[in-house]
Design an enzyme around this catalytic site. Structure first.
Site, mmCIF file in Angstrom:
data_model
loop_
_atom_site.group_PDB
_atom_site.id
_atom_site.type_symbol
_atom_site.label_atom_id
_atom_site.label_comp_id
_atom_site.label_asym_id
_atom_site.label_seq_id
_atom_site.Cartn_x
_atom_site.Cartn_y
_atom_site.Cartn_z
ATOM 1 N N HIS A 173 0.846 -1.199 0.000
ATOM 2 C CA HIS A 173 0.000 0.000 0.000
ATOM 3 C C HIS A 173 0.882 1.249 0.000
ATOM 4 O O HIS A 173 2.032 1.201 0.450
ATOM 5 C CB HIS A 173 -0.858 0.047 1.276
ATOM 6 N N CYS B 188 -2.665 0.969 9.570
ATOM 7 C CA CYS B 188 -3.666 -0.013 9.112
ATOM 8 C C CYS B 188 -4.672 -0.361 10.196
ATOM 9 O O CYS B 188 -5.789 -0.782 9.906
ATOM 10 C CB CYS B 188 -2.983 -1.307 8.709
HETATM 11 C C1 CIR Z 1 -3.502 -7.424 3.775
HETATM 12 O O1 CIR Z 1 -2.667 -7.969 3.037
HETATM 13 O O2 CIR Z 1 -4.515 -6.913 3.342
HETATM 14 C C2 CIR Z 1 -3.261 -7.438 5.267
HETATM 15 N N1 CIR Z 1 -2.582 -8.640 5.616
HETATM 16 C C3 CIR Z 1 -2.477 -6.221 5.686
HETATM 17 C C4 CIR Z 1 -3.201 -4.942 5.458
HETATM 18 C C5 CIR Z 1 -2.406 -3.771 5.854
HETATM 19 N N2 CIR Z 1 -3.188 -2.585 5.730
HETATM 20 C C6 CIR Z 1 -2.714 -1.408 5.418
HETATM 21 O O3 CIR Z 1 -1.535 -1.268 5.074
HETATM 22 N N3 CIR Z 1 -3.568 -0.405 5.397
#
Ligand code: CIR
Length: 256
Positions: free
Chosen positions: A164, A251
């Site tokens: 991201h 996140c």
């Molecule tokens: C994913 O791959 O979607 C989750 N394991 C981690 C999400 C992390 N979110 C973020 O960077 N906003």
């Protein structure tokens, strides 16, 4: 200033969450819960009201509540997560968002557009949006149109390597931006005071500014020092178990 934060407790199924780094091992659920408690405490110390949503075992990654919604000062946008196993999380965040926003201030990213909140970085009334494996061109087009309808603006930033946008770049107010890897030399960010994160601490580019304090992941001394040297109060929170799922401090919450 932020008044509110929404978080969701991690679920036991988090051990099956998406990861690009299986070599780090699976998260320890009990430790993840403790780290989540500490995260909530740190947020409260920054003077925000924290809404804690219940764990949702159907979605292993649902503690990463930043991805299914983007909250701005003028509207809330329910996203359309590009990861198939996460897409249904958008339906579960709506209830919480409705407690803070009336119907006419809630917008939706629709198919074939996809977008995840981790790709959105707020800088005042402007929003940078990463085009990633999770956020596509159509999602960005819809998102920018929604922002403009509500008196805000947005622009696209193509990503090459990271999951991201905010995996590698985070704005901590006062024109200061934490940048790592592919973001160090992006022309889009040339006008900011860039705090360059060393490669070995790249994970800690994901810090959050909350009402003058910067929450920094524990265990990254160079980043901790750089943020302190920039004049901020720092709170440390260990996020080791979330790192195993490519997740970090931003996140784990919606801040508004
Ligand atoms: C994913 O791959 O979607 C989750 N394991 C981690 C999400 C992390 N979110 C973020 O960077 N906003």
């Amino acid at each position: 200033m932020f008044k509110n934060v929404i978080v969701r407790r991690p679920c036991k199924a988090m051990v099956e969450g998406i990861t690009s780094a299986p070599e780090l091992g699976k998260p320890d659920y009990e430790l993840a819960l403790k780290q989540h408690d500490n995260y909530i405490e740190a947020l409260k110390k920054c003077g925000v009201e924290v809404t804690v949503l219940e764990a949702d075992e159907r979605y292993p990654d649902s503690c990463f509540v930043e991805d299914p919604a983007v909250i701005t000062r003028n509207c809330a946008i329910i996203t359309n997560p590009g990861a198939a196993s996460r897409n249904g999380e958008k339906n579960e965040i709506i209830g919480a968002v409705k407690k803070f926003f009336p119907e006419d201030k809630i917008e939706y990213i629709k198919d074939p557009g996809t977008l995840e909140g981790g790709d959105v970085m707020m800088v005042g009334d402007h929003f940078y949006v990463g085009r990633s494996a999770r956020t596509n061109e159509e999602g960005i087009k819809q998102f920018i149109a929604i922002l403009e309808k509500h008196g805000l603006s947005g622009s696209e930033v193509p990503l090459e390597k990271v999951l991201h946008l905010k995996t590698g770049v985070n704005y901590i107010e006062n024109n200061n931006m934490l940048v790592s890897g592919e973001f160090i030399d992006k022309p889009e960010f040339a006008k900011y005071n860039k705090i360059v994160i060393p490669e070995e601490e790249a994970y800690a580019a994901n810090c959050i500014w909350v009402n003058g304090t910067v929450i920094v992941p524990e265990g990254y001394p160079a980043v901790e020092k750089a943020v302190k040297d920039a004049g901020y109060d720092v709170l440390l929170v260990d996020t080791s178990e979330y790192r195993k799922l490519d997740g970090g401090l931003s996140c784990l919450s919606l801040r508004f």
